[in-house]
Design an enzyme around this catalytic site. Sequence first.
Site, PDB file in Angstrom:
ATOM      1  N   CYS A   1      -8.963  -9.481  -1.574  1.00  0.00           N
ATOM      2  CA  CYS A   1      -8.519 -10.161  -2.799  1.00  0.00           C
ATOM      3  C   CYS A   1      -9.596 -11.147  -3.265  1.00  0.00           C
ATOM      4  O   CYS A   1     -10.710 -10.736  -3.567  1.00  0.00           O
ATOM      5  CB  CYS A   1      -7.164 -10.824  -2.600  1.00  0.00           C
ATOM      6  SG  CYS A   1      -6.339 -11.219  -4.167  1.00  0.00           S
TER       7      CYS A   1
ATOM      8  N   GLU B   1      -2.885  -5.382   3.867  1.00  0.00           N
ATOM      9  CA  GLU B   1      -1.825  -5.823   4.786  1.00  0.00           C
ATOM     10  C   GLU B   1      -0.443  -5.799   4.141  1.00  0.00           C
ATOM     11  O   GLU B   1       0.567  -5.901   4.831  1.00  0.00           O
ATOM     12  CB  GLU B   1      -2.146  -7.228   5.320  1.00  0.00           C
ATOM     13  CG  GLU B   1      -1.897  -8.374   4.361  1.00  0.00           C
ATOM     14  CD  GLU B   1      -3.010  -8.604   3.341  1.00  0.00           C
ATOM     15  OE1 GLU B   1      -2.975  -9.645   2.665  1.00  0.00           O
ATOM     16  OE2 GLU B   1      -3.918  -7.736   3.225  1.00  0.00           O
TER      17      GLU B   1
ATOM     18  N   HIS C   1      -4.321  -5.906  -1.454  1.00  0.00           N
ATOM     19  CA  HIS C   1      -3.980  -6.427  -0.132  1.00  0.00           C
ATOM     20  C   HIS C   1      -3.598  -5.262   0.784  1.00  0.00           C
ATOM     21  O   HIS C   1      -2.466  -4.773   0.722  1.00  0.00           O
ATOM     22  CB  HIS C   1      -2.807  -7.403  -0.226  1.00  0.00           C
ATOM     23  CG  HIS C   1      -3.161  -8.706  -0.840  1.00  0.00           C
ATOM     24  ND1 HIS C   1      -3.591  -9.793  -0.100  1.00  0.00           N
ATOM     25  CD2 HIS C   1      -3.151  -9.121  -2.132  1.00  0.00           C
ATOM     26  CE1 HIS C   1      -3.833 -10.802  -0.904  1.00  0.00           C
ATOM     27  NE2 HIS C   1      -3.573 -10.433  -2.143  1.00  0.00           N
TER      28      HIS C   1
END
Length: 231
Positions: free
Chosen positions: A89, A200, A198
């Site tokens: 990011c 994750e 992202h």
Amino acid sequence: MSSETTAAQPTVTVLDYGSGNVRSAVRALERAGAAVTLSAKADDVLNADGLVVPGVGAFGSVMDELKNVDALRMIGRRVAGGRAVLGICVGMQVLFDASVEHGNHREGMGEWPGTVELLPADVVPHMGWNTIKAPEGSKLFEGVENERFYFVHSYGVQKWDFEVLQPKMRPPMVTWSEHGAPFIAAVENGPLCATQFHPEKSGDAGARLLRNWVASLRPAAPAPATAPAAG
């Protein structure tokens, strides 16, 4: 987990410099097979097999926080030494030349050409799942080339003008997405990789991408012994 398995795990440091939401990145990297440390200590940052630079919030604030923990120098040392770094990011955005977020010009790390600008979309932030267009041969997106990933951002780099300075230099692989206009969703540049989304938070696709990256940190398997030629 056996000591043998533990010893074989790639080590990853998630840079702890004040960015929020790092715990989810730590857990995702652990699930991807890494032994993870959350730290800004020089030994941890410089000696890990891989370094992850997360980032949320404003470009300028992230740059200031990185400077406060001497991270710009340490990231530069890793890249110069061919040691793996993954930006996420705003951790990707700061690798570019500059940002004009909120009308303020701020210098970035200058690893790649480009300026972080407001996305020309009717609705910002760009929040949610979106497709990507990965280049052929991408190692980062192997197995997830046609999947969606989770984005949360209002700014991005919308132009790429990378000049190859050496004949044998391999140009970076650039992955694109679109929200109002095309923007850079990821870059693979030797040891230096980054994603605007992202991983994750990107479900199974993000988990696979992180496994791909963690797997790339493993030392190459030794070549099999060559049998002696028959006499």
